[in-house]
Design an enzyme around this catalytic site. Structure first.
Site, PDB file in Angstrom:
ATOM      1  CG  ASP A   1      -1.899   1.117   1.237  1.00  0.00           C
ATOM      2  OD1 ASP A   1      -2.542   1.326   0.201  1.00  0.00           O
ATOM      3  OD2 ASP A   1      -2.031   1.779   2.273  1.00  0.00           O
TER       4      ASP A   1
ATOM      5  CG  ASP B   1      -2.193   7.518   0.407  1.00  0.00           C
ATOM      6  OD1 ASP B   1      -1.342   8.408   0.257  1.00  0.00           O
ATOM      7  OD2 ASP B   1      -3.119   7.315  -0.395  1.00  0.00           O
TER       8      ASP B   1
ATOM      9  CG  ASP C   1      -1.952   2.283   6.433  1.00  0.00           C
ATOM     10  OD1 ASP C   1      -2.207   1.861   5.277  1.00  0.00           O
ATOM     11  OD2 ASP C   1      -2.443   3.328   6.892  1.00  0.00           O
TER      12      ASP C   1
END
Length: 342
Positions: free
Chosen positions: A26, A28, A225
């Site tokens: 990922d 961001d 995250d």
């Protein structure tokens, strides 16, 4: 141990960059936040790549094109080709193209990444509900997206057009904190129309399908995250995952995770790719990792010992997840997490 029954994080005797051939990362909250590289990300990714691991970037953010994302990563010090970037715009474009005729006109509520992805699939993006679209596609349009775009979507959907969304992440990390994501914008349109979109992004199957088709990964490791997109997406795809604590999910949310949100591994940041992962052991009702042991006493998680804070968190995960079984742990973990500084 099957993912459905996982009761503690797994261990790895070798570095994760050696145990897996491809990292599906990922962006961001993992590689960057607010456009700036997260601490240690550039060096860790460079080392993983230098050791032979293929790096692919899988993002629910549909705003930018893969070329723009690759350029940004390269500027940050992470050399990247457009083909290494997979976005929810690409996943939703394939989903739409599978249901519409070639050349179909599609109302776009979002950014350039969505328009480019639709054109790649032979579809024609339009800007107004009065341009005779046959479907509506919505993706993240950035923090300055005009309110009138949501109205345009509502006009078209209320006329009976099918509605597609790149993703439904309610929030997105930024340099200043957590901001509203595309899911918040989707809710605006949902309220105005009463309709439900077809969604392509993580954690749903269209995104996993797009990622597999574009990367050809044989032993992938999802790195993210967020529990409800990255980790659940890995769970749904039947692949292993690494949660890094540099973005949305925190230690308390990790302890409360239901089975679909429990990562295989957990680490502070992307340096976790370069190391093995310590094993979490179980003796009776006691879970141990490093110099820590964790148990359940009454309605609380109790942590004893000393050592690395992440080892303590891993031990707590073992105790919490075993106690919760197939549900969510509701035990008080405040004192244990405070002791770890988490």
């Amino acid at each position: 141990m099957s993912r459905a029954s996982r009761t503690r994080p797994s261990g790895s005797s070798t570095a994760l960059s050696e145990a897996y051939d491809t990292a599906l990362l990922d962006l961001d909250g993992v590689v960057y936040a607010g456009g700036q590289a997260i601490d240690h990300a550039v060096d860790a990714l460079g080392a993983a790549r230098g050791g032979g691991m293929h790096l692919a970037y899988v993002t629910n953010n549909a705003l930018r094109t893969p070329a723009a994302v690759a350029e940004h990563l390269t500027e940050l010090g992470v050399p990247t080709e457009p083909a290494d970037v997979i976005t929810s715009a690409q996943a939703v474009a394939r989903l739409v193209a599978d249901q519409l005729a070639p050349g179909a006109r599609v109302l776009v509520i979002g950014g350039e990444g969505l328009r480019v992805a639709l054109r790649e699939r032979g579809l024609e993006p339009v800007e107004s509900a009065d341009d005779d679209p046959v479907a509506v596609v919505q993706g993240y349009g950035g923090p300055d997206m005009a309110w009138g775009r949501f109205a345009e979507a509502a006009y078209a959907i209320n006329r009976g057009l099918p509605w597609f969304a790149s993703n439904t992440d309610l929030t997105i990390p930024s340099a200043r904190g957590i901001a509203p994501g595309n899911g918040a914008a989707v809710e605006v349109v949902r309220i105005a129309t009463g309709a439900e979109p077809q969604v392509a992004g993580k954690p749903l199957p269209p995104m996993h399908r797009e990622t597999v088709l574009r990367t050809g990964a044989e032993r992938p490791l999802v790195v993210g995250d967020r529990l409800d997109t990255d980790i659940e997406g890995a769970f749904n795809g039947g692949v292993d995952s690494l949660l890094v604590l540099t973005g949305v999910a925190d230690a308390a949310q990790l302890l409360a995770a239901v089975p679909a949100h429990r990562p295989t591994y957990v680490d502070a940041d992307l340096r976790g790719l370069l190391t093995g992962q310590p094993e979490v052991t179980r003796t009776g009702e006691t879970h141990g990792c490093g110099g820590w042991t964790a148990t359940v006493h009454g309605e609380a998680l109790v942590l004893e010992g000393d050592g690395d804070a992440l080892d303590g968190l891993r031990a707590l995960c073992g105790a919490a997840w075993a106690h919760a079984g197939d549900g969510s742990c509701g035990l008080d973990a405040g004192k244990a997490l405070a002791r770890l500084g988490l």
